[in-house]
Design an enzyme around this catalytic site. Sequence first.
Site, PDB file in Angstrom:
ATOM      1  N   LYS A  52     -26.353 -21.997 -48.825  1.00 40.82           N
ATOM      2  CA  LYS A  52     -26.510 -21.740 -47.389  1.00 40.82           C
ATOM      3  C   LYS A  52     -25.217 -21.149 -46.811  1.00 40.82           C
ATOM      4  O   LYS A  52     -25.245 -20.173 -46.056  1.00 40.82           O
ATOM      5  CB  LYS A  52     -26.876 -23.043 -46.663  1.00 40.82           C
ATOM      6  CG  LYS A  52     -28.292 -23.527 -46.988  1.00 40.82           C
ATOM      7  CD  LYS A  52     -28.545 -24.967 -46.547  1.00 40.82           C
ATOM      8  CE  LYS A  52     -29.928 -25.440 -46.976  1.00 40.82           C
ATOM      9  NZ  LYS A  52     -30.186 -26.857 -46.681  1.00 40.82           N
ATOM     10  N   GLN A  96     -27.182 -32.204 -44.643  1.00 37.19           N
ATOM     11  CA  GLN A  96     -27.983 -32.087 -45.864  1.00 37.19           C
ATOM     12  C   GLN A  96     -28.576 -33.445 -46.233  1.00 37.19           C
ATOM     13  O   GLN A  96     -27.859 -34.439 -46.324  1.00 37.19           O
ATOM     14  CB  GLN A  96     -27.118 -31.539 -47.009  1.00 37.19           C
ATOM     15  CG  GLN A  96     -27.877 -31.250 -48.279  1.00 37.19           C
ATOM     16  CD  GLN A  96     -28.932 -30.146 -48.123  1.00 37.19           C
ATOM     17  OE1 GLN A  96     -28.671 -29.117 -47.519  1.00 37.19           O
ATOM     18  NE2 GLN A  96     -30.130 -30.385 -48.645  1.00 37.19           N
ATOM     19  N   ASP A 119     -32.348 -27.269 -38.374  1.00 37.95           N
ATOM     20  CA  ASP A 119     -33.358 -27.737 -39.329  1.00 37.95           C
ATOM     21  C   ASP A 119     -34.681 -28.037 -38.632  1.00 37.95           C
ATOM     22  O   ASP A 119     -35.693 -28.255 -39.293  1.00 37.95           O
ATOM     23  CB  ASP A 119     -32.871 -29.014 -40.042  1.00 37.95           C
ATOM     24  CG  ASP A 119     -32.116 -28.683 -41.327  1.00 37.95           C
ATOM     25  OD1 ASP A 119     -32.414 -27.637 -41.927  1.00 37.95           O
ATOM     26  OD2 ASP A 119     -31.244 -29.474 -41.719  1.00 37.95           O
TER      27      ASP A 119
END
Length: 304
Positions: A52, A96, A119
């Site tokens: 990412k 994460q 997200d």
Amino acid sequence: MARILDGKAVQQQILDELKPRIARLAAVRRPPGLAAILVGDNPASQLYVASKVKTCRELGMHSEELRLPDSVTTDELLAHIEHFNQRGDIDGILVQMPLPKHVDSRAVLLAVRPDKDVDGFHPFNVGQLVANAPAPRACTPAGVMELLKRSEIPIAGAEAVIVGRSDIVGKPMALMLLHAHATVTVCHSKTRDLPAVCRRADILVAAMGRPAFITAEFIRPGAVVVDVGINRISDRAEAERIARGAPAKLAAFEKNGSVLVGDVHPGDMAAVAGAYTPVPGGVGPLTIAMLMANTVECAERRLA
Ligand code: NDP
């Protein structure tokens, strides 16, 4: 011959479309900024975050990676999130998953400002999704929608069956397909006669975390199959079962001692589906593309 829905090609299209938007923001104000928080040393999580951050940099975005030890407390993690919440040069924050068991994941999810929640997991943004209002969307299902639309797969009126009801894939996927006017069925571990329900699908989405679980008897001939699963197989007998009709999987296993497979049996999928996403190279690249798109959109909203 089944059509392969190439996630890497669609990822490239999406990233290419983002580049001028990023350049414009950088010229007028500043580049979009993403902060990635990684807790512990889970190798898969490290790989995801590295990929990412690398994609951000290649696009000319600002990105930061904060690595924290496994021993971090919920309060410490919340303090780091609050720091990024306050930073004017950070548009997106991603934590994460999975987090260590002792960390309160729900509190973490609630701590990220909804307008930086790239997200799309914050309850505010989940509510926006339910209402079909603009907000950052969960990246994986949003990527599946982009893939289907850009591949000109008809969605309105289609029977869509999703196997899996997680908050990050199955549920948001169901809502997105519903908003695109599919007739949606969501399956889970208590679903009766799963193969029969799956065989109704014009669009079958597998997001279960069960390697090659979905076999020929689950797939209506000609259906579009989207395989969200990512499973690493290091057992030879299992690799041989999965390699039936897909010899490249066994070759990859021989070479590396393990192989990546989805939730759908690759040989059966290629033989029965009309179109399908491969693993790897299907849904995975789109998840990253949509994270970038969410970050650029958050920056545009903030800087407009
Ligand atoms: P979860 O473990 O959170 O959810 C799995 C879902 O599958 C649950 O709803 C579960 O049902 C259902 N399920 C499990 N076994 C069965 C079964 N035998 N029959 C019917 N339903 C079943 O997984 P995630 O949604 O987080 O992830 C799913 C997969 O997608 C994983 O392989 C993951 O690695 C992958 N993934 C890939 C991404 C990408 O970028 N390509 C991103 C995110 C995930 P129940 O609720 O009843 O337990």
